[in-house]
Design an enzyme around this catalytic site. Sequence first.
Site, short mmCIF file in Angstrom:
data_model
loop_
_atom_site.label_atom_id
_atom_site.label_comp_id
_atom_site.label_asym_id
_atom_site.label_seq_id
_atom_site.Cartn_x
_atom_site.Cartn_y
_atom_site.Cartn_z
N HIS A 1 42.83 27.89 39.71
CA HIS A 1 43.95 26.80 39.76
C HIS A 1 44.28 26.86 41.30
O HIS A 1 45.30 26.25 41.50
CB HIS A 1 45.08 27.32 38.76
CG HIS A 1 44.76 27.54 37.51
ND1 HIS A 1 45.56 28.39 36.78
CD2 HIS A 1 43.78 27.33 36.74
CE1 HIS A 1 45.12 28.61 35.44
NE2 HIS A 1 44.00 27.98 35.46
N GLU B 1 39.81 30.78 28.01
CA GLU B 1 39.03 29.70 28.43
C GLU B 1 37.67 30.26 28.84
O GLU B 1 37.03 29.56 29.81
CB GLU B 1 39.57 29.10 29.76
CG GLU B 1 41.02 28.33 29.54
CD GLU B 1 41.67 27.65 30.70
OE1 GLU B 1 41.69 26.45 30.21
OE2 GLU B 1 41.76 28.24 31.74
N HIS C 1 36.21 29.76 37.31
CA HIS C 1 37.33 28.61 37.00
C HIS C 1 38.65 29.26 37.69
O HIS C 1 39.09 30.32 37.44
CB HIS C 1 37.72 28.75 35.56
CG HIS C 1 38.74 27.91 35.04
ND1 HIS C 1 38.99 26.68 35.50
CD2 HIS C 1 39.96 28.41 34.43
CE1 HIS C 1 40.25 26.43 34.99
NE2 HIS C 1 40.90 27.26 34.30
N HIS D 1 45.08 21.01 36.50
CA HIS D 1 44.80 22.23 35.95
C HIS D 1 44.02 23.11 36.89
O HIS D 1 44.56 24.26 37.54
CB HIS D 1 43.93 22.14 34.95
CG HIS D 1 43.39 23.30 33.89
ND1 HIS D 1 42.82 23.41 33.12
CD2 HIS D 1 43.53 24.57 34.38
CE1 HIS D 1 42.57 24.80 32.58
NE2 HIS D 1 43.00 25.37 33.43
#
Lengths: 247, 247, 247, 247
Positions: free
Chosen positions: B98, B77, B96, B167
Amino acid sequence: MSNLDAVIQELVIANRILAREDVVDAYGHVSVRHPGDPNRFLIARSLAPELVGPEDIVELDLDGQPVRSEDRALYLERFIHAAIFAARPDVMAAVHAHAEDTLPFGIAQEVKLRPVIHSGSFIGTEVPVWDIADNFGDTNLLVTNMAQANDLAKCLGGHSVALMRGHGFAAAALSLIEVVRLSVYLPRNARALMRAMQLGGEIKYLSQGEIAARNRGYRPYSVETWRTWEYWAKKAGCGHLLSRPEG
Amino acid sequence: MSNLDAVIQELVIANRILAREDVVDAYGHVSVRHPGDPNRFLIARSLAPELVGPEDIVELDLDGQPVRSEDRALYLERFIHAAIFAARPDVMAAVHAHAEDTLPFGIAQEVKLRPVIHSGSFIGTEVPVWDIADNFGDTNLLVTNMAQANDLAKCLGGHSVALMRGHGFAAAALSLIEVVRLSVYLPRNARALMRAMQLGGEIKYLSQGEIAARNRGYRPYSVETWRTWEYWAKKAGCGHLLSRPEG
Amino acid sequence: MSNLDAVIQELVIANRILAREDVVDAYGHVSVRHPGDPNRFLIARSLAPELVGPEDIVELDLDGQPVRSEDRALYLERFIHAAIFAARPDVMAAVHAHAEDTLPFGIAQEVKLRPVIHSGSFIGTEVPVWDIADNFGDTNLLVTNMAQANDLAKCLGGHSVALMRGHGFAAAALSLIEVVRLSVYLPRNARALMRAMQLGGEIKYLSQGEIAARNRGYRPYSVETWRTWEYWAKKAGCGHLLSRPEG
Amino acid sequence: MSNLDAVIQELVIANRILAREDVVDAYGHVSVRHPGDPNRFLIARSLAPELVGPEDIVELDLDGQPVRSEDRALYLERFIHAAIFAARPDVMAAVHAHAEDTLPFGIAQEVKLRPVIHSGSFIGTEVPVWDIADNFGDTNLLVTNMAQANDLAKCLGGHSVALMRGHGFAAAALSLIEVVRLSVYLPRNARALMRAMQLGGEIKYLSQGEIAARNRGYRPYSVETWRTWEYWAKKAGCGHLLSRPEG
């Protein structure tokens, strides 16, 4: 060890306990009135409480200014302590922190934080909520001068703790041990109340008489209180700093 | 130490802090724009952030491709970072992750995640929710090409953070320290808001003016911000990698 | 190292990871089908998973009986694994555990546990709830014979996981890595769903197509999956046992 | 090792496990009836359970008074244990603690704490709630004399555990292992029930028959029970104190 050194050591322990018990992280601080001069108080220089040692303790006056020339950075919000010590001659120690589970009660203001467990009794019958916006409009929410700090101290009044909306709390007590204890049990009481409310039905708060009975029975160096202080200090890795005053 | 080496070291610290503070586990990543070339950024090779060292940092271009030949696996990603750096010249660092307590706000989309605590102000007045299904239909939810990443960056727009439905989130800021701070306080703000909503009644969010006041006052190497960075780095076991830029 | 030894080592890692990630405590177990004989499986003798080493692994048949004479105590509920391996030739590994945050969905049966986060996709579109009382009346809730275990396996059917009312869950997958992953993300998905429901409004579950897309893309020894396995093993203190099959 | 020494060692382990599993902090205590004299019981002197060693165990009579002259401080609330041992000849071990997640059920009294998970079965079909205020008015909530303790024991009756409003719980069982087990699973059962109630819909409690079936099958030194005791002791750092009675 001089009395001042003993108090400084106790203040270091208080810093470490508050970090270990998740009351403070890099932010939040604890202070104690100077044992020899009621117009001064002791607090760490700007440093995460977990990292504080005796050499990091500085002496401030009741305007939050250093008594001796100091080139190390100081806590931005040290004024909270100065204002509380000025307004409350009975208070010997203060804490400001952001303990997570106290925050909802400052944000959802219709629900009052009140004691529901015996160890929460020391927060008292009423916990006022101070909103910096009421008198100072749009700020960064930090208490960075004496005017703001005095306003907070006024809201605190004769209580033990005031919530600060969207920010945390300020607590005051007759000794370091008491203010640490209060600060550790404040979020625990908050959690017990939140969960009881989620169960629904009527909540049984501590009665006025129960709160008074607990306050009457409390001494900071009693066997029971010392047991916790000793335990917390050992958990926080500073049991070697413990020294119990005689008598 | 060269400027590039210093930035790489700071990126390693950022990886370790995000792991220690439970923002990432084996998944999630943090990146920083290359200090010498705005068309490149630095990020770890495919590795759990807690295990990242300086030798694991690779240099990618704004299409998410390695600048130098690279036979180690890269994050699937990584395009998220490429697209954000391409779309936002002001952004110097991105995350990024979670983090668990941000997830409910992407799943129950009628409730908006907004700042309710002062340390949450950096998420900004609005946190958009990006749903990969809107433009890409049924996927494995991962952002694995530039088209998806550009769509996410478009949703992020000029904001600091976008939630990704089912996500996690993508965050962008002016420095590594800021994006880490934002990422740590994002789930804390989410928890405070969830619990305040469970208490019921009206919620006091930070005002537009308060958010602006906090942004105005923020500098990544201020005494207060550094205090947290230093504390987190020491907790994460990499205090020895700390180096504070002069001035 | 023989293939059997490698599988045993992987099973030891699986035990330790499940303990470290709070899926099991002293109770709960993980098993793997014998690599050389589909009518046998490997599982620890009766021991807390955190304490399991290679010497604690025993070989059982599909009736849950030891293949070789064995005087050490075995797990009471080993029949769960035997029945799943017997009913599902595709399944190579199984877990039974009591992970706390899966329990509410077995107790409050009107609410279905379904995937809401991408890492929860492996629980599949439907998670049946098995109630031992339906066919066996008042028991101690433990699955202590093949009749009960076969009934559970029948409820599991072709699914990946079945909740067991008031007790825990049983999970099955194509490899040890997959069943561990599923077991770790199952409670996380449960928490995300519980909290989203508390926020209120409509819940966005993963679509059928998204679940299928994720399953299609999954390989147990892919770079991404291995990253987690390696990270979890290191956290659990058994990184030295890791060995990645070639290719 | 004499039988008394073995019991003392088991009591030390019980103290450490209760601390490690978050059932007690500096407060809370565990006791065992004297193996040679049913009119005496063993309990630590006033000390945080995590710090208790064999030398800290004292012998008290059924009025809560030390059998031998003792100049070390004793637990203020030792009377709870004395009254339970006096009222219940079947009981061999008792715990008093403040485990956080049991508190809401004493505060929000309209909701009953009942077993919903198999490991919670030992709390029994009914958990009475004792409110010290009912017969003693406004107190500090502590049980500091035999009159209060007898009132609590009367409320406990033939049950395994009684909640104490705003304070904690008192538990009684046939052995140390059982009372520790009950005390660890009590808050876990409370959490499962709270969360199931938040999901909504009908709750499936353990049936009367299931509770009875579990009680019938329970032996404190069975393989399964010992597995937990051994695991907990090792986690608590006192695995070296373990000794299993023969047979």
